[in-house]
Design a protein around this motif. Structure first.
Motif: not given
Length: 306
Positions: A110, A113, A170-174, A254, A278, A303-305
């Motif tokens: 991440f 990115r 929150d940036v993303g999920t994995d 990831s 998270s 959805g920035s990433l």
């Protein structure tokens, strides 16, 4: 193993041998005579207290215990070189400089990115990544040695990243998924082996060790026991051991995506449990610098990433 007193040139000597596979080629790369280079390698080994290289093999190879820490050696060497560059550059980029502390697993997935996305927006921001474990990331934040942190958290772990001094986004999920070298099968259930699962363990004091203990191992079900075959705090090392067929490893999806896509690894999610994770950005509350404000605003965009 390498200790805090290791010199930058020593780390680069080790990497030179690992990359060239030859003492003579490494000596040439390091601009030393072969005899002088060999003496320095002996000095390094005397300092560490163990032999780092297997000289019985041609080309010369790092011993497995050192090879498992190869990524860490590269990161330490790069960090020291960057520190020297920063000191030489002084405060010319201070206003546009930001330090991001990232958990080790996220440093190769991440975090790049985020840097790429910031550069694609045309922002003149110098980003420095520092890779650390979870507790060290919080320590870097609280001691103001880092401006932001990119961390893993389980979905029910809000208390890890909230409080009087910290805020998160929150940036993303994995997912933490079980993987093994493609073509290998799990042990069959039998009277002698009632569902034993050989696996690569993480130390209990690191984040993924806690996730394994609380989220994964209890879900194996009756008649199944997880038997550790090796232990490492580095997810890259766990992934490589799984690819070598040592045992099952639970690693972030990831991190394993490329090997899953190439067929080098197979996911065992149909047979063994996984755990959603998270990915969060964390910072100290207060008055951010311009660079920090720009990156935080970007991270907060849905959805920035992607």
């Amino acid at each position: 193993m390498l200790g805090h007193a290791m010199r930058l040139e020593w780390l680069e000597d080790i990497l030179a041998i690992a990359q060239t596979g030859s003492f003579s080629s490494a000596a040439e790369r390091r601009n030393l005579s072969q005899s002088a280079f060999s003496r320095r390698i002996r000095q390094i080994e005397d300092h560490v207290g163990v032999e780092l290289f297997d000289r019985s093999r041609k080309p010369v190879q790092l011993r497995p215990t050192v090879l498992a820490q190869g990524t860490q050696i590269e990161q330490i060497s790069a960090a020291l070189r960057q520190l020297i560059a920063d000191l030489r550059r002084g405060d010319r980029v201070a206003s546009n400089r930001i330090v991001i502390a990232s958990q080790h697993s996220l440093t190769t997935s991440f975090a790049p990115r985020i840097v790429q996305a910031i550069q694609s927006r045309g922002e003149d921001i110098h980003v420095r990544l520092r890779s650390a474990n979870l507790d060290e990331c919080f320590g870097l934040l609280l001691s103001r040695q880092a401006d932001l942190a990119i961390l893993y958290a389980t979905l029910d772990a809000d208390e890890q990243v909230s409080g009087e001094f910290l805020e998160s986004v929150d940036v993303g999920t994995d997912r933490l998924i079980p993987v093994l070298r493609t073509g290998l099968a799990l042990p069959r259930l039998s009277d002698d082996l009632p569902g034993d699962i050989p696996y690569i363990a993480y130390p209990t004091e690191v984040f993924l060790g806690t996730v394994m203990a609380k989220q994964i191992l209890p879900q194996l079900g009756p008649g199944r026991a997880a038997v550790p075959k090796a232990e490492t705090a580095l997810t890259n090392a766990a992934l490589e051991m799984a690819a070598a067929g040592v045992a099952v490893a639970w690693v972030p999806e990831s991190l394993a995506r490329r090997d899953l896509g190439s067929g080098r690894l197979s996911e065992l999610g149909n047979a063994l449990p996984s755990c959603p994770l998270s990915v969060r950005g964390v910072r100290l509350k207060g008055h951010p610098s311009r660079a920090e404000a720009v990156i935080w605003e970007f991270l907060a965009l849905p959805g920035s990433l992607g």
